[in-house]
Design a protein around this motif. Structure first.
Motif, PDB file in Angstrom:
ATOM      1  N   CYS A  16    -116.794  10.137   0.017  1.00 55.43           N
ATOM      2  CA  CYS A  16    -117.788  10.779   0.871  1.00 55.43           C
ATOM      3  C   CYS A  16    -118.880  11.442   0.025  1.00 55.43           C
ATOM      4  O   CYS A  16    -118.747  11.598  -1.197  1.00 55.43           O
ATOM      5  CB  CYS A  16    -117.128  11.796   1.805  1.00 55.43           C
TER       6      CYS A  16
ATOM      7  N   GLN B 221    -109.198  14.789  -1.436  1.00 54.85           N
ATOM      8  CA  GLN B 221    -110.355  14.325  -2.204  1.00 54.85           C
ATOM      9  C   GLN B 221    -110.391  12.814  -2.047  1.00 54.85           C
ATOM     10  O   GLN B 221    -109.759  12.087  -2.802  1.00 54.85           O
ATOM     11  CB  GLN B 221    -110.251  14.723  -3.677  1.00 54.85           C
ATOM     12  N   CYS B 222    -111.154  12.356  -1.049  1.00 54.44           N
ATOM     13  CA  CYS B 222    -111.181  10.920  -0.772  1.00 54.44           C
ATOM     14  C   CYS B 222    -111.906  10.157  -1.866  1.00 54.44           C
ATOM     15  O   CYS B 222    -111.661   8.968  -2.080  1.00 54.44           O
ATOM     16  CB  CYS B 222    -111.808  10.650   0.599  1.00 54.44           C
TER      17      CYS B 222
ATOM     18  N   CYS C 226    -117.551  14.463  -1.997  1.00 59.40           N
ATOM     19  CA  CYS C 226    -116.748  14.109  -3.169  1.00 59.40           C
ATOM     20  C   CYS C 226    -117.615  13.552  -4.292  1.00 59.40           C
ATOM     21  O   CYS C 226    -117.317  13.745  -5.473  1.00 59.40           O
ATOM     22  CB  CYS C 226    -115.678  13.085  -2.778  1.00 59.40           C
TER      23      CYS C 226
ATOM     24  N   LYS D   2    -112.084  20.378  -7.290  1.00 58.81           N
ATOM     25  CA  LYS D   2    -111.919  19.029  -6.748  1.00 58.81           C
ATOM     26  C   LYS D   2    -110.449  18.675  -6.968  1.00 58.81           C
ATOM     27  O   LYS D   2    -110.014  18.470  -8.104  1.00 58.81           O
ATOM     28  CB  LYS D   2    -112.844  18.035  -7.458  1.00 58.81           C
TER      29      LYS D   2
ATOM     30  N   CYS E 103    -114.455  17.917   1.152  1.00 58.52           N
ATOM     31  CA  CYS E 103    -114.231  16.488   1.431  1.00 58.52           C
ATOM     32  C   CYS E 103    -114.318  16.292   2.931  1.00 58.52           C
ATOM     33  O   CYS E 103    -113.787  17.101   3.707  1.00 58.52           O
ATOM     34  CB  CYS E 103    -112.856  16.044   0.918  1.00 58.52           C
TER      35      CYS E 103
ATOM     36  N   LYS F 216    -112.790  14.430   4.702  1.00 56.80           N
ATOM     37  CA  LYS F 216    -111.462  14.185   5.276  1.00 56.80           C
ATOM     38  C   LYS F 216    -110.680  15.480   5.490  1.00 56.80           C
ATOM     39  O   LYS F 216    -109.537  15.435   5.952  1.00 56.80           O
ATOM     40  CB  LYS F 216    -110.655  13.255   4.362  1.00 56.80           C
ATOM     41  N   SER F 217    -111.272  16.630   5.148  1.00 57.75           N
ATOM     42  CA  SER F 217    -110.541  17.891   5.268  1.00 57.75           C
ATOM     43  C   SER F 217    -110.381  18.295   6.723  1.00 57.75           C
ATOM     44  O   SER F 217    -111.056  17.777   7.624  1.00 57.75           O
ATOM     45  CB  SER F 217    -111.275  19.000   4.506  1.00 57.75           C
TER      46      SER F 217
ATOM     47  N   TYR G 105    -105.063   9.887  -0.627  1.00 58.78           N
ATOM     48  CA  TYR G 105    -106.079  10.791  -1.167  1.00 58.78           C
ATOM     49  C   TYR G 105    -105.735  12.265  -0.938  1.00 58.78           C
ATOM     50  O   TYR G 105    -106.528  13.147  -1.252  1.00 58.78           O
ATOM     51  CB  TYR G 105    -107.472  10.468  -0.602  1.00 58.78           C
TER      52      TYR G 105
END
Length: 374
Positions: free
Chosen positions: A102, A98-99, A105, A323, A113, A115-116, A157
């Motif tokens: 984005c 969970q950055c 998020c 989240k 997310c 970043k996943s 994160y």
């Protein structure tokens, strides 16, 4: 700590190639760089997804790799700029980051997310280098967690600080299996009191779905699996009926129709088989179907679109809709308040040296969750 800023030598279960057993090796773990955290893993569950990695189901995973994504541990050191955790904090690594920045998020209705691993590779750290080496070779990360290593490094994160009172050998299950299933019922389906639910697959995730359906007030929970040995646990956790498809000559969706009249109100596929997904969709005339299990990369599912036109809804659920950095600490608090009891899923506790035994138990259908201890 005395090890801060230094390379740490420790044990880790390394997968050198697909289709091969894990090998417990001494690995070197580099210090965390800026915005990174190094964690001493205390316990890690064995999840079916880890087995899929070993089987080579995911071609985007690079070998050699240290699997594991359902762990809990203690922060050993942090890199420059880390503010959310400090050495000594108890934490759960997050296989779904969970950055906080984005568009997903920032959307209150999404737990995805950018970043996943669905959006970017997590075989290496964000700077495209590894923190693991073994026998002079670079070892890849898995989901930035690699909880089968006694020490692991991840982005800030991808780690959540939890209550200091939490028993790490129990709450490690809150890193994946339990919140994935429980949340699929509570968050994704939003199961209503008095409803009827069907759960396909009674592994750790499927049984967590059963627990979620019960918590939501479902009046009938039909648990489906070809392994009848899992039925006693399913009933202990809230299932009202248990069905083995092998006991019938007709398709399982017809069996469910006969049991319920017009079908169930909610159904959950917690196996990760494309054929079961379609049966899941057929199990009702107008219902919400939730895809919880993760299929092998490249899988293609074919179904009659009229099934959706007639009112069915088909949804996916990643990590139960939570989240992660916000919710996992709250789930730990609920566990400590005895509102949740994922302990009931733990059937075996093993030392890391017996990691392959844990996978043998999983493949033989003799375990629900084995927890590895360092």
């Amino acid at each position: 700590m005395a090890t801060s800023g230094k390379v740490i030598r420790c044990r880790a279960a390394v997968a050198w190639a697909a289709g091969k057993p894990l090998s417990v090796e001494e690995v070197e773990v580099a210090p965390p760089k800026a915005q990174e955290v190094r964690v001493k893993i205390v316990a890690s569950g064995i999840c079916r997804t880890d087995d899929h990695v070993l089987g080579g189901y995911f071609p985007n995973i690079e070998f050699p790799v240290i699997p594991g994504h359902e762990g809990a541990g203690i922060v050993e050191s942090v890199g420059e700029g880390v503010t959310s955790v400090k050495p000594g904090d108890k934490v759960i690594p997050l296989c779904l980051p969970q950055c906080g920045e984005c568009c997903f998020c920032l959307n209150p209705d999404s737990n995805y997310c950018i970043k996943s691993h669905f959006s970017e590779s997590q075989n290496l750290m964000p700077d495209k280098t590894s923190r693991f080496t073994c026998k002079g070779k670079q070892i890849h990360h898995f989901l930035w967690t690699s909880t089968f290593a006694e020490y692991t490094v991840m982005p800030e994160y991808a780690v959540a600080k939890i209550d200091a009172a939490a028993p790490l050998d129990k709450v490690c299950l809150l890193g994946c299996g339990f919140p994935t299933g429980y949340g699929a019922a509570i968050n994704t389906a939003k199961v209503k009191p008095g409803s009827t639910c069907a759960v396909f697959g009674l592994g750790g995730v499927g049984l967590s779905v059963v627990m979620g359906c019960k918590a939501a007030g479902a009046s009938r929970i039909i648990a489906i699996d070809i392994n009848k040995d899992k039925f006693a646990k399913a009933k202990e956790l809230g299932a009202t009926d248990c069905v083995n498809p092998k006991d019938f000559t007709k398709p399982i969706h017809e069996v469910l129709m006969e049991m319920t009249g017009l079908g169930v109100d909610y159904s959950f596929e917690a196996i990760g088989h494309k054929d079961t997904l379609v049966r899941d969709l057929l199990a009702h005339h107008r219902c919400l179907c939730v895809m919880v299990g993760e299929l092998a990369s490249g899988s293609v599912v074919s179904f009659d679109p009229m099934l959706l036109l007639c009112g069915r809804t088909w949804r996916g659920s990643v990590l139960g809709g939570w989240k992660t950095r916000d919710s996992i600490p709250k789930l730990v608090s609920s566990y400590l308040e005895k509102k949740l009891n994922p302990d009931l899923l733990i059937t075996h506790t093993l030392p890391i040296a017996e990691v392959n035994k844990g996978f043998e138990l999983l493949r033989a259908g003799k375990s629900i969750r084995s927890v590895l201890l360092f």
